[in-house]
Scaffold this active site. Structure first.
Site, short mmCIF file in Angstrom:
data_model
loop_
_atom_site.label_atom_id
_atom_site.label_comp_id
_atom_site.label_asym_id
_atom_site.label_seq_id
_atom_site.Cartn_x
_atom_site.Cartn_y
_atom_site.Cartn_z
CE LYS A 34 -1.84 1.86 3.65
NZ LYS A 34 -2.64 2.14 4.87
CG ASP A 40 -7.38 3.76 1.75
OD1 ASP A 40 -8.23 3.21 1.00
OD2 ASP A 40 -7.42 4.97 2.02
#
Length: 271
Positions: free
Chosen positions: A167, A185
């Site tokens: 991420k 996320d």
């Protein structure tokens, strides 16, 4: 009071019964339409899913034409640091801290030699400050030892840095280097499941599943669109369904208020 004639009572009863049956049929028809709609989503072909997903993204692009990473930064290192600090924190909160951080630690060597107590004090408000301090010092050391003090522009290198997963790496790649990446996320994961794009919960699997629906060149902007929509309308507990321009394409429509006025009150301005 004189009771109504039997014939009148019969006519009234028949009328009431007829009205009840009509209401029942109407409700049944509505229910049938709902079931039919749900079935069509369940039986959606992969081609149909791709078309619907891309149309949703196009409409989100029109809704959020200025969507971008909401962390303040000027260099890849600053974005990397800000992204590490954003874990379990808000971008707004991180942006209040990073001017001091960036001024005090202008390069990788500064993080590598940082005084732990001082750095912890500066970033304390972002939460999990001890773990984040470990990551930032470790990142500085790793960059100096293995990458000549520069942030690498390849995913396979970025994920070797302390505290950096896919991420964080994709945030840096997409926004600092222009390399397309999907940022999974909490908002992106939630919306991709609500939209019926995937049922996966593991971030890496979500990234792979959603990435297969879109051209690679769209991945970074797609991430911004979903994150902005998740922050502004499609909230975790009470999505603003009645104020959502893609409600007609969303199989989860109705999870939140559908009344336009009530829904509009839920719309936020961002972070």
């Amino acid at each position: 009071m004189t009771p109504a004639p039997k014939s009148a009572r019969s006519a009234t009863g028949a009328k009431s019964a007829k009205g009840a049956k009509e209401a029942q049929r109407a409700n049944g028809a509505k229910g049938a339409r709902r079931v039919k709609g749900a079935k069509s989503r369940a039986d959606e072909s992969h081609t149909g899913l791709v078309r619907r997903a891309r149309r949703m993204n196009r409409e989100l692009a029109q809704l959020y034409p200025d969507a971008h990473a909401e962390l303040d930064f000027r260099t890849p290192l600053e974005l990397l640091v800000a992204t590490v600090l954003s874990a379990q924190s808000t971008d707004k909160g991180v942006n209040l801290v990073t001017p001091t951080v960036f001024a005090r630690y202008p390069n990788a060597a500064a993080y590598a030699s940082a005084d732990r107590d001082e750095l912890e004090t500066i970033i304390k408000s972002t939460g999990f400050f001890r773990a984040k301090t470990n990551s930032l010092i470790g990142i500085g050391q790793a960059l100096c030892e293995r990458f000549d003090g520069e942030v690498p522009n390849r995913l396979k290198d970025l994920v070797t840095l302390p505290g950096v997963g896919r991420k964080t790496a994709n945030v840096v790649l997409g926004n600092a280097f222009g390399v397309p990446g999907i940022t999974v996320d909490t908002h992106f994961g939630r919306l991709s499941r609500r939209f019926g794009w995937t049922q996966e919960t593991d971030p890496d699997k979500v990234e792979a599943a959603v990435g297969s629906l879109f051209p690679r060149k769209d991945w970074t902007d797609l991430s911004h669109h979903l994150i902005w929509h998740g922050r502004r309308r499609c909230h975790a507990r009470k999505p603003a369904c009645g104020a959502c321009p893609i409600a007609g394409l969303c199989p989860s429509y109705g999870e939140g208020p559908t009344d336009p006025i009530e829904a509009a009150a839920l719309v936020k301005d961002g972070t």
